[in-house]
Design a protein around this motif. Structure first.
Motif, PDB file in Angstrom:
ATOM      1  N   PHE A 113      76.490   2.550  -7.990  1.00 56.39           N
ATOM      2  CA  PHE A 113      77.527   1.685  -8.560  1.00 56.39           C
ATOM      3  C   PHE A 113      78.150   0.894  -7.406  1.00 56.39           C
ATOM      4  N   PRO A 114      77.382  -0.018  -6.785  1.00 55.84           N
ATOM      5  CA  PRO A 114      77.854  -0.659  -5.553  1.00 55.84           C
ATOM      6  C   PRO A 114      79.121  -1.488  -5.741  1.00 55.84           C
ATOM      7  N   ARG A 117      81.486  -4.512  -5.141  1.00 50.28           N
ATOM      8  CA  ARG A 117      81.304  -5.947  -4.932  1.00 50.28           C
ATOM      9  C   ARG A 117      82.666  -6.637  -4.996  1.00 50.28           C
ATOM     10  N   PRO A 162      82.284  -8.228  -9.119  1.00 54.76           N
ATOM     11  CA  PRO A 162      81.278  -7.479  -9.867  1.00 54.76           C
ATOM     12  C   PRO A 162      80.729  -8.300 -11.037  1.00 54.76           C
ATOM     13  N   LYS A 163      79.408  -8.252 -11.215  1.00 56.25           N
ATOM     14  CA  LYS A 163      78.767  -8.983 -12.312  1.00 56.25           C
ATOM     15  C   LYS A 163      77.892  -8.068 -13.161  1.00 56.25           C
ATOM     16  N   ASN A 191      76.576  -2.118 -13.591  1.00 55.99           N
ATOM     17  CA  ASN A 191      76.765  -1.000 -12.669  1.00 55.99           C
ATOM     18  C   ASN A 191      77.475  -1.407 -11.380  1.00 55.99           C
ATOM     19  N   ASP A 192      77.973  -2.633 -11.277  1.00 51.95           N
ATOM     20  CA  ASP A 192      78.791  -3.042 -10.129  1.00 51.95           C
ATOM     21  C   ASP A 192      80.206  -2.518 -10.312  1.00 51.95           C
ATOM     22  N   THR A 193      80.889  -2.262  -9.206  1.00 47.97           N
ATOM     23  CA  THR A 193      82.304  -1.898  -9.254  1.00 47.97           C
ATOM     24  C   THR A 193      83.088  -2.864  -8.386  1.00 47.97           C
ATOM     25  N   ASP A 194      84.395  -2.946  -8.633  1.00 43.84           N
ATOM     26  CA  ASP A 194      85.235  -3.769  -7.776  1.00 43.84           C
ATOM     27  C   ASP A 194      85.686  -2.942  -6.572  1.00 43.84           C
ATOM     28  N   CYS A 240      82.404  -2.646 -13.704  1.00 45.11           N
ATOM     29  CA  CYS A 240      82.561  -4.011 -14.209  1.00 45.11           C
ATOM     30  C   CYS A 240      83.077  -3.998 -15.651  1.00 45.11           C
ATOM     31  N   PRO A 245      78.721   0.048  -0.960  1.00 38.04           N
ATOM     32  CA  PRO A 245      77.932  -1.161  -1.184  1.00 38.04           C
ATOM     33  C   PRO A 245      76.467  -1.015  -0.782  1.00 38.04           C
TER      34      PRO A 245
END
Length: 91
Positions: A33-34, A36, A39-40, A43-46, A52, A66
């Protein structure tokens, strides 16, 4: 005792995240859950470890790194979790 303290602070463990494998020990330690800046992907996180589109869920383990670091992750993980918790508590 620790579980009781954490529950009063509204922190909850995800019980299904435990690794119970009969085939032997395994360890995935990061970047699923990298984190970013923007986030887009689902599974991206802020930078606060929020997946996201979510606002009240924070991931504070190595899955939000990251990238997989080229060093030991223990202290890095604790520092990142402390940073996220310290900033999230003021939301």
């Amino acid at each position: 005792m620790l579980r009781g303290v954490l529950r009063r602070a509204r922190f909850y463990a995800v019980p299904f995240a435990n690794l119970n494998s009969e085939s032997g020990p395994g360890y995935h330690f990061g970047a699923s859950f990298p984190m970013r800046v923007r986030p887009k992907a689902p599974n991206d996180t802020d930078v606060l470890g929020r997946p996201c589109g979510w606002s009240r869920i924070h991931v504070v383990d190595t899955s939000v790194l990251p990238a997989i670091p080229a060093t030991t992750v223990g202290v890095l993980t604790m520092a990142n979790a402390h940073r996220i918790a310290a900033q999230a508590i003021s939301l």
